[in-house]
Write an enzyme that holds these catalytic residues in place. Structure first.
Site, PDB file in Angstrom:
ATOM      1  N   HIS A 257      -5.395   3.542   6.182  1.00  0.00           N
ATOM      2  CA  HIS A 257      -4.404   2.533   6.578  1.00  0.00           C
ATOM      3  C   HIS A 257      -3.132   3.154   7.108  1.00  0.00           C
ATOM      4  CE1 HIS A 257      -1.658   2.460   3.033  1.00  0.00           C
ATOM      5  NE2 HIS A 257      -2.732   2.675   2.294  1.00  0.00           N
ATOM      6  N   GLU A 301      -2.452  -3.044   4.474  1.00  0.00           N
ATOM      7  CA  GLU A 301      -3.217  -2.715   3.263  1.00  0.00           C
ATOM      8  C   GLU A 301      -2.378  -3.001   2.035  1.00  0.00           C
ATOM      9  OE1 GLU A 301      -4.927   0.138   0.091  1.00  0.00           O
ATOM     10  OE2 GLU A 301      -2.913  -0.246   0.740  1.00  0.00           O
ATOM     11  N   GLU A 302      -1.114  -2.590   2.113  1.00  0.00           N
ATOM     12  CA  GLU A 302      -0.243  -2.668   0.935  1.00  0.00           C
ATOM     13  C   GLU A 302       0.078  -4.102   0.519  1.00  0.00           C
ATOM     14  OE1 GLU A 302       0.142  -0.211  -0.834  1.00  0.00           O
ATOM     15  OE2 GLU A 302       0.331   1.634   0.324  1.00  0.00           O
ATOM     16  N   ASP A 330      -7.671   7.456   1.496  1.00  0.00           N
ATOM     17  CA  ASP A 330      -6.346   7.077   1.073  1.00  0.00           C
ATOM     18  C   ASP A 330      -5.887   8.091   0.040  1.00  0.00           C
ATOM     19  OD1 ASP A 330      -4.431   5.257   1.258  1.00  0.00           O
ATOM     20  OD2 ASP A 330      -5.595   3.597   0.466  1.00  0.00           O
ATOM     21  N   HIS A 429       4.179   4.982  -4.639  1.00  0.00           N
ATOM     22  CA  HIS A 429       4.982   3.794  -4.312  1.00  0.00           C
ATOM     23  C   HIS A 429       6.472   3.972  -4.591  1.00  0.00           C
ATOM     24  CE1 HIS A 429       1.482   0.680  -4.091  1.00  0.00           C
ATOM     25  NE2 HIS A 429       1.368   1.693  -3.254  1.00  0.00           N
TER      26      HIS A 429
HETATM   27  C1  LIG Z   1      -1.592  -0.273  -2.615  1.00  0.00           C
HETATM   28  C2  LIG Z   1      -1.692   1.181  -2.294  1.00  0.00           C
HETATM   29  O1  LIG Z   1      -1.165   1.979  -2.976  1.00  0.00           O
HETATM   30  N1  LIG Z   1      -2.444   1.532  -1.230  1.00  0.00           N
HETATM   31  C3  LIG Z   1      -3.597   2.351  -1.397  1.00  0.00           C
HETATM   32  C4  LIG Z   1      -3.300   3.826  -1.286  1.00  0.00           C
HETATM   33  O2  LIG Z   1      -4.352   4.579  -1.783  1.00  0.00           O
HETATM   34  C5  LIG Z   1      -4.756   4.310  -3.080  1.00  0.00           C
HETATM   35  C6  LIG Z   1      -5.824   5.256  -3.507  1.00  0.00           C
HETATM   36  O3  LIG Z   1      -6.981   5.043  -2.786  1.00  0.00           O
HETATM   37  C7  LIG Z   1      -5.241   2.910  -3.173  1.00  0.00           C
HETATM   38  O4  LIG Z   1      -5.534   2.651  -4.515  1.00  0.00           O
HETATM   39  C8  LIG Z   1      -4.201   1.975  -2.713  1.00  0.00           C
HETATM   40  O5  LIG Z   1      -4.754   0.698  -2.577  1.00  0.00           O
END
Ligand SMILES: CC(=O)N[C@H]1CO[C@H](CO)[C@@H](O)[C@@H]1O
Ligand SMILES: *[C@@H]1O[C@H](CO)[C@@H](O)[C@H](O)[C@H]1NC(C)=O
Ligand SMILES: *[C@@H]1O[C@H](CO)[C@@H](O)[C@H](O)[C@H]1NC(C)=O
Ligand SMILES: *[C@@H]1O[C@H](CO)[C@@H](O)[C@H](O)[C@H]1NC(C)=O
Ligand SMILES: *[C@@H]1O[C@H](CO)[C@@H](O)[C@H](O)[C@H]1NC(C)=O
Ligand SMILES: *[C@@H]1O[C@H](CO)[C@@H](O)[C@H](O)[C@H]1NC(C)=O
Ligand SMILES: *[C@@H]1O[C@H](CO)[C@@H](O)[C@H](O)[C@H]1NC(C)=O
Ligand SMILES: [Zn+2]
Length: 493
Positions: A257, A301-302, A330, A429
């Site tokens: 993403h 995605e987030e 990711d 995050h």
């Molecule tokens: C929501 C978020 O943190 N985005 C993705 C980043 O990567 C991690 C690990 O694969 C995912 O869990 C998250 O969804």
């Protein structure tokens, strides 16, 4: 299609010298080893710094959807790959999204910290607070005689769009969602694109504040709320790129993403995935392939896997059938990493994917064990990232990660080093998720794992079960209910 190699060389020379080797080293058919060896730490690092600069140069200092940093990321990816017009068909898909802009919420006459929630309408409403029981995922959680109130609901278990629709049905004029973990709800969304649904103005408040208000309401004191929220529609882009070479009916689909959360530049999460894919896509142009290779960079995605969801929803059955396997990447460079493979065969978590997912897991195991000679663990195949909508559509999926907010165990410390009892990525995050805090040793192994799987399936799908739409679809549906009940899926929403 190799007739225009000379033209490509001229084009390639005009882009970023560090990004691309000139193609007089064209090597013919791709192989795992050739593609792996073409991936260099320096090239990954340079691109991570570029994404970081897009974040830091923007007013909001992040790459969240709708921001300058995200637009620059998408432009960088598409501009880079459009330099190979004879190798890739580069397309973008417009995804209609919505982001919360501002919320002014006054409770008991006092202004409070609140954030507008994306996909909820703008509006000004007022009323007394009514408390919703449990998590607001069932109609019976809602008060029967609270028409005209502002409903207070906890985050968690079902997507917030479902809660707000139930609230509206029970007569809510507005909704306050309180967090179920520490931290504010900046950048939160209803996590469901309205499809003719009609929501009410919604804002997010902290967990502590929400619980305090419940105590006041339960004490029998009326709690007047005045709220005014604005949200903004945006068009955000999925980037899809496919080799012109290779069997177009049998596609290996490799994805990550392109957006970050609001709270930081998002360089591990998930810039490291976007950059790995970009570098592999650039290096792949030196080679011929037998099966078509598609790369996608999803938006949104987030805020709830919106870009991937939109993409899958708009695929015809015939197009779904062409995707033999979807790989998702990711968090490729977590500082306190573990090499984690999605448990596609269910051996560790009893949660399998559609046929082909087990074989994808086996291919990654083979890479870590026999090629990288590293330990690996398995993680639950829970749909918590962009591969979720593909699982739902019955498409085989797989992927690897290095860990997010989870805590490294003693056993994993023995396998990977680092620090036991600490998160895989303490900056997950947060504003510390920048290029300084990446583990480059882990990243190069992960990037080579992507190169290995991309090259392997670009050559042959013989290791996967034969294409059989009926069987695949049935298995997918049977698994869906189960993965939606899994602990980490529920934690995400
Ligand atoms: C929501 C978020 O943190 N985005 C993705 C980043 O990567 C991690 C690990 O694969 C995912 O869990 C998250 O969804
Ligand atoms: C490029 O991809 C788009 C979207 O998948 C498709 O509609 C178009 O036909 C493709 N063009 C070529 C030249 O393959
Ligand atoms: C609903 O009305 C009843 C009877 O007036 C009252 O006892 C109850 O507290 C009300 N419930 C809510 C949620 O307001
Ligand atoms: C909230 O208040 C600020 C400052 O008064 C104002 O600029 C903004 O437009 C208000 N937002 C809403 C949604 O009312
Ligand atoms: C795995 O899940 C199935 C249902 O999908 C269940 O019948 C079985 O008992 C589970 N096995 C284990 C070991 O939990
Ligand atoms: C793999 O893990 C074991 C402990 O389980 C450890 O002894 C070994 O050194 C690790 N191998 C590598 C390559 O890190
Ligand atoms: C596809 O799968 C179904 C169900 O398992 C089976 O009955 C059918 O024979 C398969 N078709 C082909 C072409 O393999
Ligand atoms: Zn497994």
């Amino acid at each position: 299609m190799w007739k225009s190699i000379l033209n490509l060389a001229a084009v390639a020379a005009t882009i970023d010298a560090a990004a691309v080797d000139i193609r007089d080293d064209y090597k013919g058919l791709v192989s795992s080893e050739l593609l792996r060896n073409s991936i260099k730490t320096e090239a990954l690092k340079e691109k991570a710094l570029k994404l970081e600069r897009f974040a830091y140069d923007s007013p909001t200092k992040n790459r969240v959807i709708g921001s300058e940093g995200h637009a620059a990321t998408v432009k960088y990816i598409t501009d880079t790959l459009k330099q190979f017009p004879d190798y890739y068909n580069v397309t973008t898909q417009e995804v209609p999204l919505n982001v919360g802009e501002s919320a002014n919420v006054t409770i008991l006459g006092e202004a409070t910290d609140a954030y507008a929630v994306g996909f909820a309408p703008s509006g000004s409403v007022s009323g007394n607070l009514a408390v919703v029981s449990n998590l607001g995922c069932e109609e019976s959680d809602f008060p029967k005689n609270a028409t005209g109130s502002i409903f207070l609901i906890s985050r968690g278990t079902c997507v917030s769009g479902e809660k707000v629709l139930l609230a509206k049905k029970a007569g809510a004029k507005g909704v306050l969602i309180y967090n179920n973990i520490d931290g504010n709800l900046e950048g939160y969304s209803l996590q469901r694109v309205p499809e003719g649904d009609d929501y009410v103005p919604t804002a997010g408040i902290s967990q502590g504040y929400g619980k305090g208000l419940i105590a006041v309401v339960n004490g029998g004191i009326p709690v007047p709320v005045v709220m005014s929220t604005t949200s903004r529609d945006i068009i955000s882009l999925n980037v899809n790129v496919q080799t012109i070479d290779g069997d177009q009916e049998n596609v290996i689909h490799v994805s990550g993403h392109s957006d970050s959360v609001t709270q930081g530049p998002g360089i591990n999460d998930n810039g490291s995935g976007s950059v790995s894919l970009l570098e592999i896509a650039i290096q792949l142009t030196k080679f011929k392939v037998k099966n078509a290779v598609r790369f996608s960079w999803w938006t949104g995605e987030e805020i709830g896997l919106m870009g991937a969801e939109y993409y899958v929803k708009h695929l015809s059955a015939a197009e779904k059938n062409k995707i033999r396997l979807l790989l998702d990447f990711d968090m490729m460079a977590s500082p306190n990493y573990a090499f984690q493979i999605y448990d596609g065969d269910g051996s560790a978590y009893n949660l399998t994917g559609p046929p082909g997912s087990a074989e994808a897991e086996a291919e990654f195991s083979h890479f870590f064990k026999n090629i990288a000679k590293q330990n690996h663990t398995e993680i639950e195949f829970d749909g918590r990232s962009d591969y979720g909508p593909f699982l739902e559509a019955g498409i085989a999926a797989g992927g690897i990660a290095c860990g997010a907010e989870g805590i490294k165990t003693q056993e994993e410390f023995e396998m990977f080093g680092g620090a036991a009892g600490l998160a895989y990525d303490v900056n997950y995050h947060e504003d510390g998720d920048n290029a300084n805090n990446l583990n480059y040793d882990a990243w190069i192994v992960m990037a080579q794992a992507i190169a290995h799987s991309t090259a392997t399936y670009a050559l042959s799908f013989d290791s996967l079960p034969p294409k059989n739409a009926t069987a695949i679809r049935k298995r997918g549906e049977a698994q869906m209910f189960k993965y939606k009940q899994s602990a980490s899926y529920l934690k995400m929403i």
